[in-house]
Write a protein that holds these residues in place. Structure first.
Motif, PDB file in Angstrom:
ATOM      1  N   LYS A  68       0.408  -1.134   0.141  1.00  0.00           N
ATOM      2  CA  LYS A  68       0.147   0.089   0.188  1.00  0.00           C
ATOM      3  C   LYS A  68       0.713   1.736  -0.103  1.00  0.00           C
ATOM      4  N   VAL A  69       0.555   2.409  -0.394  1.00  0.00           N
ATOM      5  CA  VAL A  69       0.710   3.686  -0.364  1.00  0.00           C
ATOM      6  C   VAL A  69      -0.181   4.566  -0.035  1.00  0.00           C
ATOM      7  N   ILE A  70       1.028   4.860   1.890  1.00  0.00           N
ATOM      8  CA  ILE A  70      -0.242   5.896   2.045  1.00  0.00           C
ATOM      9  C   ILE A  70       0.141   7.363   2.104  1.00  0.00           C
ATOM     10  N   GLY A  71      -1.012   8.645   1.665  1.00  0.00           N
ATOM     11  CA  GLY A  71      -0.360   9.580   1.591  1.00  0.00           C
ATOM     12  C   GLY A  71      -0.905  10.746   2.067  1.00  0.00           C
ATOM     13  N   PRO A  87      -3.167  13.762  11.263  1.00  0.00           N
ATOM     14  CA  PRO A  87      -1.930  13.705  11.775  1.00  0.00           C
ATOM     15  C   PRO A  87      -1.639  14.944  12.171  1.00  0.00           C
ATOM     16  N   GLY A  88      -0.923  15.794  13.176  1.00  0.00           N
ATOM     17  CA  GLY A  88      -0.808  16.821  13.693  1.00  0.00           C
ATOM     18  C   GLY A  88      -1.183  18.250  13.190  1.00  0.00           C
ATOM     19  N   ASP A  89      -0.868  17.612  11.759  1.00  0.00           N
ATOM     20  CA  ASP A  89      -1.181  19.155  10.772  1.00  0.00           C
ATOM     21  C   ASP A  89      -1.791  19.753  10.550  1.00  0.00           C
ATOM     22  N   GLY A  90      -2.929  19.001  10.811  1.00  0.00           N
ATOM     23  CA  GLY A  90      -4.573  18.646  10.074  1.00  0.00           C
ATOM     24  C   GLY A  90      -4.626  18.380   8.703  1.00  0.00           C
ATOM     25  N   SER A  91      -4.006  17.803   8.233  1.00  0.00           N
ATOM     26  CA  SER A  91      -4.060  17.228   6.906  1.00  0.00           C
ATOM     27  C   SER A  91      -4.087  15.532   7.592  1.00  0.00           C
ATOM     28  N   VAL A  92      -5.185  15.142   5.845  1.00  0.00           N
ATOM     29  CA  VAL A  92      -5.945  13.492   6.282  1.00  0.00           C
ATOM     30  C   VAL A  92      -4.908  12.865   5.793  1.00  0.00           C
ATOM     31  N   ASP A 210      10.790  14.028  11.198  1.00  0.00           N
ATOM     32  CA  ASP A 210       9.390  14.797  10.826  1.00  0.00           C
ATOM     33  C   ASP A 210       8.556  13.792   9.962  1.00  0.00           C
ATOM     34  N   ALA A 211       9.259  12.688   9.517  1.00  0.00           N
ATOM     35  CA  ALA A 211       9.612  11.450   8.891  1.00  0.00           C
ATOM     36  C   ALA A 211       8.878  10.438   9.562  1.00  0.00           C
ATOM     37  N   ALA A 212       9.797  10.863  10.787  1.00  0.00           N
ATOM     38  CA  ALA A 212       8.875   9.448  12.052  1.00  0.00           C
ATOM     39  C   ALA A 212       7.186   9.400  12.459  1.00  0.00           C
ATOM     40  N   ALA A 213       7.250  10.998  12.541  1.00  0.00           N
ATOM     41  CA  ALA A 213       6.442  11.210  13.093  1.00  0.00           C
ATOM     42  C   ALA A 213       5.142  10.689  12.244  1.00  0.00           C
ATOM     43  N   LEU A 214       4.758  10.578  10.864  1.00  0.00           N
ATOM     44  CA  LEU A 214       3.487  10.464   9.290  1.00  0.00           C
ATOM     45  C   LEU A 214       4.186   9.214   9.692  1.00  0.00           C
ATOM     46  N   VAL A 215       4.830   8.003   9.834  1.00  0.00           N
ATOM     47  CA  VAL A 215       4.966   6.494  10.324  1.00  0.00           C
ATOM     48  C   VAL A 215       4.141   5.908  11.984  1.00  0.00           C
ATOM     49  N   ALA A 216       4.673   7.006  12.974  1.00  0.00           N
ATOM     50  CA  ALA A 216       3.525   6.998  13.695  1.00  0.00           C
ATOM     51  C   ALA A 216       2.240   7.015  13.717  1.00  0.00           C
ATOM     52  N   ALA A 217       2.028   8.016  12.973  1.00  0.00           N
ATOM     53  CA  ALA A 217       0.896   8.628  12.574  1.00  0.00           C
ATOM     54  C   ALA A 217      -0.272   7.212  11.876  1.00  0.00           C
ATOM     55  N   ALA A 218       0.509   6.727  10.952  1.00  0.00           N
ATOM     56  CA  ALA A 218       0.095   5.293   9.794  1.00  0.00           C
ATOM     57  C   ALA A 218      -0.261   4.598  10.902  1.00  0.00           C
ATOM     58  N   SER A 219       1.084   4.309  10.970  1.00  0.00           N
ATOM     59  CA  SER A 219       0.648   2.492  12.251  1.00  0.00           C
ATOM     60  C   SER A 219      -0.345   2.906  12.781  1.00  0.00           C
ATOM     61  N   ASN A 220      -0.511   3.841  13.355  1.00  0.00           N
ATOM     62  CA  ASN A 220      -1.450   3.674  14.251  1.00  0.00           C
ATOM     63  C   ASN A 220      -2.879   3.096  13.994  1.00  0.00           C
ATOM     64  N   VAL A 221      -2.341   3.560  13.086  1.00  0.00           N
ATOM     65  CA  VAL A 221      -4.265   3.016  11.840  1.00  0.00           C
ATOM     66  C   VAL A 221      -4.197   1.205  11.557  1.00  0.00           C
ATOM     67  N   MET A 222      -2.669   1.250  11.125  1.00  0.00           N
ATOM     68  CA  MET A 222      -2.914   0.406  10.117  1.00  0.00           C
ATOM     69  C   MET A 222      -1.291  -1.035  10.006  1.00  0.00           C
TER      70      MET A 222
END
Length: 269
Positions: A68-71, A87-92, A210-222
């Protein structure tokens, strides 16, 4: 290390990209040293076969085929609205299927269904190990490397649907490459060009932090699997809309210290 996936004759392999040694026929040029096995088996397991190729002798492929690709980006206009718990910056968060992935120099197919094709240059963050609900302070360890990516969107379909599944999911709508860079750091500049003309400049999220924050956000979902890709947009949140593309355009994304990915837009089904 720069790790590429490439085709030579009928064989697909991984390899290390480097510069030919002085005194060789290809001195100063880029060469690929072929690897055995799969790099996601662990960096300690990477071994050289002893075979090398000039980079012009092979066809570079997408460096990974993710499950999968997560944006991360602004919500599509329409009834879906903005999510307050993203995520913390308000994006989805949105998904692109594995079938959207293509490699360097592969054609981006312009579907007949859309009249407004757009693309945004992105930093691709590639996951190196299975992970789920990873704390932000540990998420950098799950990152294998980085690549350039183009997030292609049928913008008019996204506006019509009120969500991104169809607009971002067409085949060839996620070019990746030209290789994986396992070490990148600092604030990097990303440049998106069309037909050699710069159309966008942006700072990308700092690799590691910063990339680690995205990994944390995505891995919290799937659950994230080795080879999965996260598309990290411009630093500080979602940037402006993508650049417009027409059939026949050559679109490139360049990121400091990583490389340049170029694809041509061609007529699709």
């Amino acid at each position: 290390m720069r790790i590429t996936r490439f085709a030579a004759a009928d064989e697909v392999s991984y390899g290390l990209v480097g510069t030919a040694r002085a005194g060789s026929a290809a001195a100063g040029g880029e060469v690929i040293a072929e690897l055995t096995g799969h790099p996601f088996g662990g960096r300690d397991s990477i071994k050289l076969t002893g075979t090398t190729y000039l980079i012009d002798e092979v066809r570079l492929l997408a460096p990974v085929i993710p499950s999968k690709v997560i944006g991360f980006g602004p919500p599509a206009p329409g009834p879906a609205g903005r999510a307050d718990d993203g995520p913390g910056d308000g994006s989805v968060m949105y998904l692109k299927p594995s079938t959207a992935v293509c490699g360097p120099s592969d054609a981006i197919r312009h579907p007949a269904l859309t009249r407004r094709l757009e693309a945004t240059g992105e930093l691709a963050v590639v996951i190196g190990r299975l992970c789920r609900q990873v704390p932000a302070e540990q998420a950098a360890a799950a990152i294998f490397g980085y690549a350039c990516a183009l997030d292609v969107t049928a913008a008019d379909l996204g506006e019509r649907d009120g969500q991104w599944a169809r607009a971002k999911g067409f085949d060839t709508f996620c070019p990746l490459g030209p290789w994986l860079e396992t070490q990148a750091g600092g604030e990097l500049e990303l440049v998106t060009s069309v037909n050699g003309k710069v159309r966008q400049r942006a700072r990308v999220p700092v690799p590691g932090r910063d990339a680690a924050a995205l990994v944390a956000a995505a891995s919290n979902v799937m659950t994230l699997l080795p080879g999965d890709v996260l598309l990290a947009g411009a630093a500080g949140g979602a940037g402006p809309g993508g650049v417009a593309l027409e059939r026949g355009d050559d679109v490139s994304v360049s990121i400091d210290g990583i490389g340049t990915l170029t694809n041509r837009v061609e007529k699709g089904d």
